[in-house]
Design an enzyme around this catalytic site. Sequence first.
Site, PDB file in Angstrom:
ATOM      1  N   THR A  17       0.806  -1.223   0.000  1.00  0.00           N
ATOM      2  CA  THR A  17       0.000   0.000   0.000  1.00  0.00           C
ATOM      3  C   THR A  17       0.843   1.279   0.000  1.00  0.00           C
ATOM      4  OG1 THR A  17      -0.172  -0.098   2.407  1.00  0.00           O
ATOM      5  CG2 THR A  17      -1.932  -1.138   1.148  1.00  0.00           C
ATOM      6  N   GLY A  18       2.179   1.133   0.058  1.00  0.00           N
ATOM      7  CA  GLY A  18       3.034   2.320  -0.023  1.00  0.00           C
ATOM      8  C   GLY A  18       3.070   2.854  -1.451  1.00  0.00           C
ATOM      9  N   LYS A  43      -3.858  -2.829   8.046  1.00  0.00           N
ATOM     10  CA  LYS A  43      -4.775  -2.715   6.910  1.00  0.00           C
ATOM     11  C   LYS A  43      -5.350  -4.072   6.509  1.00  0.00           C
ATOM     12  CE  LYS A  43      -2.976   1.592   5.071  1.00  0.00           C
ATOM     13  NZ  LYS A  43      -2.323   2.291   3.977  1.00  0.00           N
ATOM     14  N   ILE A  96      13.528  -5.565  -2.587  1.00  0.00           N
ATOM     15  CA  ILE A  96      13.849  -4.388  -3.395  1.00  0.00           C
ATOM     16  C   ILE A  96      14.387  -3.275  -2.488  1.00  0.00           C
ATOM     17  CG2 ILE A  96      12.922  -2.738  -5.090  1.00  0.00           C
ATOM     18  CD1 ILE A  96      12.653  -5.726  -5.907  1.00  0.00           C
ATOM     19  N   GLU A  98      16.239  -0.769  -0.028  1.00  0.00           N
ATOM     20  CA  GLU A  98      17.661  -0.484   0.081  1.00  0.00           C
ATOM     21  C   GLU A  98      17.972   0.189   1.409  1.00  0.00           C
ATOM     22  OE1 GLU A  98      19.048   2.800  -2.488  1.00  0.00           O
ATOM     23  OE2 GLU A  98      16.967   2.979  -3.125  1.00  0.00           O
ATOM     24  N   TYR A 159      19.294  -3.113 -17.378  1.00  0.00           N
ATOM     25  CA  TYR A 159      18.300  -2.708 -18.380  1.00  0.00           C
ATOM     26  C   TYR A 159      19.018  -2.304 -19.652  1.00  0.00           C
ATOM     27  CZ  TYR A 159      15.996  -1.759 -13.868  1.00  0.00           C
ATOM     28  OH  TYR A 159      15.557  -1.817 -12.586  1.00  0.00           O
ATOM     29  N   GLU A 209      30.746  -5.338 -11.412  1.00  0.00           N
ATOM     30  CA  GLU A 209      31.294  -4.002 -11.221  1.00  0.00           C
ATOM     31  C   GLU A 209      32.460  -4.087 -10.243  1.00  0.00           C
ATOM     32  OE1 GLU A 209      27.656  -2.194  -9.831  1.00  0.00           O
ATOM     33  OE2 GLU A 209      28.180  -2.513  -7.740  1.00  0.00           O
ATOM     34  N   HIS A 247      27.076   2.146  -4.970  1.00  0.00           N
ATOM     35  CA  HIS A 247      26.812   0.908  -4.243  1.00  0.00           C
ATOM     36  C   HIS A 247      27.803   0.775  -3.100  1.00  0.00           C
ATOM     37  CE1 HIS A 247      24.876  -1.159  -7.990  1.00  0.00           C
ATOM     38  NE2 HIS A 247      23.987  -0.499  -7.270  1.00  0.00           N
TER      39      HIS A 247
END
Lengths: 291, 380
Positions: A17-18, A43, A96, A98, A159, A209, A247
């Site tokens: 819901t965020g 909720k 996901i 961070e 991507y 990397e 990173h």
Amino acid sequence: MAIIVDNDTRLVVQGLTGREGSFHAGRNRSYGTNLVAGVTPGKGGTTHEGTPVFDTVADAVDATGANTSMVFVPARFATDAIYEAVDAGIQTVICIAEGLPAHEMLRVYNHIRPKGITLIGPNCPGVLSPGKANVGIIPAEIFSFGNVGLVSRSGTLTYQIGHELTQLGLGNSSIVGIGGDPVVGSSFIDVISRFNNDPETEIIVMVGEIGGDEEEKAARFVKANVTKPVLSYIAGFTAPPGKTMGHAGAIISGSSGTAEGKKAALEACGIRVGTTPTEVAGLVAEVAKSL
Amino acid sequence: MDLYEFQGKELFRQAGIPVSEGRLVLTPQEARDAAAELGCPVVVKAQVLTGGRGKAGGVKLAISPADAEEKARGIFGLDIKGHVVHKIWVEQASDIAKEYYLSLTFDRGTKRPLFMFTKEGGVDIEDVAANTPEKLAKLHVDPLEGFQAYQARRLVYGAGVEDPSEQKQIVSIIGKLYEAFIRFDAMLCEINPLIVTPDGVVKALDSKFTVDDNALVKHPEIAAMRDLDAVPVQERMAKEKGVTYVKLDGEVGILGNGAGLVMSTLDVIALAGGKPANFCDLGGGGDADGVVDALEVITSDPDVKVIFFNIFGGITRCDVVAEGILKALDRIKLTMPIVVRLDGTNAEAGRKILADAAPANLYVQPTMLDAARKAVELSR
């Protein structure tokens, strides 16, 4: 087949819901991912854009049979969310979120590893298996189905490379972003090993990397265990030593972790390394033709 | 976040690890006063966030307050590997009978904290590991079990410490170092050298301490130790605005989303024959205010001649970035050329927004390589 997420994925989103959780879960569902539940404490019993919301992951699992969780909560709640998912019987957790403290992730990692749980992330873009499921923030429209397995420490760079592959008419079995933190749930080796066992994957691309030695270790693993062709791209040839490049894990300390060193180590194990995303895509196309 | 020696020693002191008494000074006069207060001889030590300061003349023994003032005068302003000395630590000199080495690091490979201990201190630990590995005692700690006292004994016996009093003191220091490592969310705690004085006292003569940036929210007292004078002005500004920025030496200002893509962009600029002026990551959110903040930081570097936006939309939406660029150009009048490359989530919408507004100094390019070449060309 594909790896980690596919047609059998039943997704619960922690933090549905965020603002960001809602946006990306909506995109995942539009893509065809089987989004079965959301979890937001307080909720429970409501619905969010048609998806039932529960107070706890355990409730969500009981009611919907969810088997995969995406963690989209603020950093300070994120390790708690991972523990909650695992304790509720979730087998695949994709984080996901961070900004998770490294010491907390150290305990999470050592807690879940013996249980055989798959954790991807934190601080990662998620996993996309084109044509099957998308869990995370990867823009699925730039990828198509194919035989290239893509694993990366970076999000947008993945991507970029996926986009270059698409331009050359190549598609992906799965795209996995493992994240750029010092402690991540799945390493290059974990993911490459799965690609090696996945019948839909014929070529593997590792996008690394600067910093750490995970790419070097993966290269040795590839040489000893992997039967499929592996190609690589390493970012950070121009990065100065001692500076963290975004990173937390991307830092050259002393003589270790440089892009040059990684390239040499990879090539010594028979992995060809492209110097730009365009070049690595070209190398993949060459290999694809010879299959 | 790397801490200065004096900051690391303060954390050691809080954890109960013996250190010498000292004072932080900012002027030669203060060094003189500190030496008088502490009692001579004292050691005058440059505080810089880099190694090799001894060889560079940044550590001197002083036999009197006047001598401390003079030594400090010679050390202030010294350039040690690009770090100019603004701070000096004056501490009571220690007589050294033996130099050992003790560290606790965050081993990313095994996902466990790693202790390393050797009697061959005062030198580069990588040399000990490479040349005489049998002299280096190593031990991993299971983060779920936590540290157990027997592990300290294994390290001490393993490295061949024979004196019972030394054994006892070092076992205690090892336990306290683990406590400090956990308590302060450290990525590295290194004591090199860990000395034994002629009368048998073991203490930390130096400190190398790195704290996890992601954990600083839990440690405001450590976050406040950050020395903003030690970083370039643009990096300080970036920090205040919450922008991830690293200053580099070239003239092509770089702005992208995602650390990996930005690193790759730097490489591509170099391949195209240019030099990147900075690393700048818009990060996940990438709203208009974020773009404005980032542009302000990048353009505050006088060397920047052209700006290269390299955006691949995922969590960052290209239309939002495009609006941010236009909004920023309204707020800060930029005459320098801007090369933009947008792809990914909502890329078409983003390109349309830019095309409709079409400022004269804006160049939209289709690919990363084309955009890099254009940016390098315009920087000349």
